[in-house]
Write an enzyme that holds these catalytic residues in place. Structure first.
Site, PDB file in Angstrom:
ATOM      1  N   HIS A 252       0.833  -1.202   0.000  1.00 27.24           N
ATOM      2  CA  HIS A 252       0.000   0.000   0.000  1.00 27.24           C
ATOM      3  C   HIS A 252       0.870   1.255   0.000  1.00 27.24           C
ATOM      4  O   HIS A 252       0.422   2.316  -0.432  1.00 27.24           O
ATOM      5  CB  HIS A 252      -0.904   0.028   1.241  1.00 27.24           C
ATOM      6  N   ASP A 326      -4.675  -6.167  -7.572  1.00 29.48           N
ATOM      7  CA  ASP A 326      -4.850  -5.587  -6.244  1.00 29.48           C
ATOM      8  C   ASP A 326      -5.204  -4.110  -6.464  1.00 29.48           C
ATOM      9  O   ASP A 326      -5.180  -3.604  -7.595  1.00 29.48           O
ATOM     10  CB  ASP A 326      -3.558  -5.748  -5.425  1.00 29.48           C
TER      11      ASP A 326
END
Length: 615
Positions: A252, A326
């Site tokens: 992230h 993702d």
């Protein structure tokens, strides 16, 4: 479907000694572990493709519907199907209007819900579906149930906790329950199971989300969970391909490096994928990872790599289900290319669905331009869009019905959930030390003290302990005074209670480590940790601890079951899913005697009535 493929004082000295010693030992063991992976003799035995299970078979009626819908679609409608956008049910009308616009004007194909509540989400799902020409996919990241994202819903144990359970039928039951709760509020995809093998104890993003560090255990638990989910008609998504378990960076925030040989990746990281593909997994999520042995272009995310998504996943491993990226707003991807250029790259790599794009309008325009210029061919677009439509048919979206809004919260919080939850902890809690058969505690006349370490609640544990015999809670700010007070007790139970939400920070403080070692040196001790097993890593000596129990999480039910285990109302069955330095190995776990004592694991279930504003 035709295939078209184009190109993550004294105590201060003692603190230093403990910390340094633990650090050196941890680093040494981790390094040797990585060297030992290639000595692994357990290899995947390929099955013929005809032997692969298929939960959702194609039919002539399905193909007819797909071809009919596709033939009537404009180019914009086809491109829109590739987008699954992030949505929340705890935000204001501005956010709702933004999603409505994406559904109506950009014809997006799916919604991924994050935080909110079940009733609010169901209402929004009905609203967004009413605006869609082709019904939307609805997905959620519910690795341990809807409660991972939504208030007023059920939270199942972490995967790491489930990793300690030996009875796979219980894991299947978890999957079934999750799937039925998903279906109740119109969800088609649960982005689980996690297939990452957590071989790095310091992994900042996987950790308790993994079933453990052993590839066979991870595979077996993931397959069981997937079977439970897909048996109820909900789709499972295995993640994070090709493996995020041995990283030290959160994708992230940046692009993690996976610097292993192809041999190691094939033997370890890819093993669960090979196994679960044979069992009929429907979809895969591709991680944002830098893997030089698989993709030679420098700092090239796996999600944008044709070598990884097409050559490895689809051609070499033979996976033909849906492929999600993702989240594309994650820095591991977003720092690689901007909106639009990133979506084009991941589509050409072989992905089907753009998950959580950062800027849908900008990305949409660039993808549309790439199509008009022939960079994205009609064949490439048709391959993914028709695949998406096939799974929409399998999800029943060819006959879409709005969600029934009556009794949602009651339906999602069945008393049977708690009954299963008790069984899960009865099978998960792990005894690692039982010197002189200190467990179960048989002598109820001895004087027993209880000391709490950690900042979280412990009321259910203490209350249950006291149902068996007198247990005195002790507390003192001075270790010498405390040890002096403990002299009058025959046994000391120490509970480590840390907050579940901050699992990555769960560990003993330096002071708690000193207190534990000092108390254990002078007393007969049972240590019960209501935390991730990795919290034991800083301990450099377990010799003075007579009883050691890992209860994995600090929940009401884990506390009740653990207290019952200490007094023999239930037996220990769990096996450690990860190793603790050189002291305890994967699959360590002692059985304990079950004696004729009453358990308290059949509570009078109370109806859950969440507050109106939480729904």
């Amino acid at each position: 479907m035709k295939n078209y493929f184009i190109k993550i004082s004294l105590y201060a000295t003692l603190i230093l000694l403990i910390t340094n010693c633990a650090s050196k030992k941890s680093n040494t063991i981790t390094a040797s572990k990585k060297d030992n992976f290639l000595k692994d003799t357990i290899v995947y035995v390929p099955k013929d493709k005809s032997e692969r299970k298929n939960f959702f078979k194609d039919s002539d009626r399905e193909t007819t519907w797909v071809d009919s819908i596709y033939s009537k679609m404009s180019v914009r409608e086809k491109i829109g199907q590739l987008f699954m956008v992030s949505a929340y049910s705890n935000k204001d009308s501005v956010h709702t209007n933004e999603i409505n616009t994406l559904v109506q004007d950009y014809k997006v194909g799916g919604i991924l819900f994050f935080q909110g509540g079940p009733v609010r989400q169901a209402k929004l799902t009905n609203l967004y579906q009413s605006k869609a020409k082709v019904p939307l996919f609805v997905a959620i990241d519910g690795e341990w149930g809807l409660g991972m994202r939504l208030d007023s819903t059920y939270v199942y144990p972490w995967n790491m906790t489930l990793g300690a359970i030996q009875d796979l039928s219980l894991i299947e039951n978890v999957g079934r329950n999750m799937a039925n709760e998903n279906k109740r509020i119109g969800i088609h995809f649960n982005f689980a199971p996690v297939l990452d093998i957590n071989t790095n104890p310091k992994n900042p993003i996987i950790g308790n989300r993994s079933f453990g560090e052993n590839k066979v255990n991870v595979s077996n638990k993931a397959i069981a969970l997937m079977k439970g989910v897909q048996s109820q008609g909900v789709f499972s998504t295995g993640k994070h391909f090709p493996g995020h378990g041995d990283t030290s960076v959160d994708s992230h925030k940046a692009l993690p490096l996976i610097d292993f040989s192809k041999e190691r990746l094939d033997l370890v990281e890819l093993y669960p994928y090979k196994q679960i593909f044979d069992e009929g997994l429907v979809s895969v999520m591709v991680a944002h990872l830098n893997i030089p042995r698989l993709e030679p272009q420098p700092n090239y995310p796996s999600s944008a790599s044709y070598n990884i998504v097409t050559n490895l996943l689809q051609k070499e491993l033979g996976f033909n289900g849906l492929i999600f990226t993702d989240g594309l707003a994650m820095k591991g991807a977003a720092d690689f290319k901007g909106p639009g250029d990133l979506e084009i790259a991941v589509l050409l790599a072989g992905n089907d669905i753009f998950l959580g794009p950062e800027n849908v309008p900008a990305a949409f325009q660039k993808v549309e331009t790439a199509y008009s210029e022939g960079i994205i061919t009609e064949g490439r677009l048709a391959h993914s869009v028709k695949k998406i439509l096939h799974y929409k048919f399998k999800a029943g979206l060819n006959k879409y019905k709005p969600i029934d809004m009556a009794n949602i919260c009651n339906d999602l919080n069945s008393p049977q959930n708690d009954a299963l939850h008790y069984k899960l902890y009865e099978n998960a809690i792990t005894v690692l030390k039982n010197e002189k058969k200190i467990l179960p505690i048989k002598d109820l006349d001895q004087k027993i003290a209880y000391l709490k370490l950690g900042e979280d609640v412990n009321s259910n544990f203490v209350t249950t302990l006291k149902k068996y015999t007198e247990v005195t809670e002790v507390a003192n700010t001075n270790i010498d005074s405390l040890n002096n007070e403990l002299k009058k007790y025959d046994l000391v139970i120490i509970g480590l209670h840390k907050v579940n939400k901050t699992w990555e920070k769960q560990s003993f403080t330096d002071t708690e480590l000193i207190w534990l070692q000092e108390i254990a040196k002078h007393n007969k001790v049972i240590l019960d940790v209501f935390t991730k097993p990795y919290s034991l890593l800083p301990l450099t000596n377990f010799d003075d601890i007579e009883g050691l129990v890992v209860s994995y999480q600090n929940s009401d039910i884990s506390q009740i079951v653990s207290a019952e285990l200490l007094f023999g109302a239930v037996e220990a069955k769990g096996k450690l899913p990860v190793s603790i330095n050189n002291f305890f190995n994967v699959n360590d776990g002692l059985s304990t005697e079950k004696i004729n004592r009453l358990g308290f694991t059949t509570p009078k279930f109370q109806e859950i009535k969440p507050k109106e504003n939480q729904l």
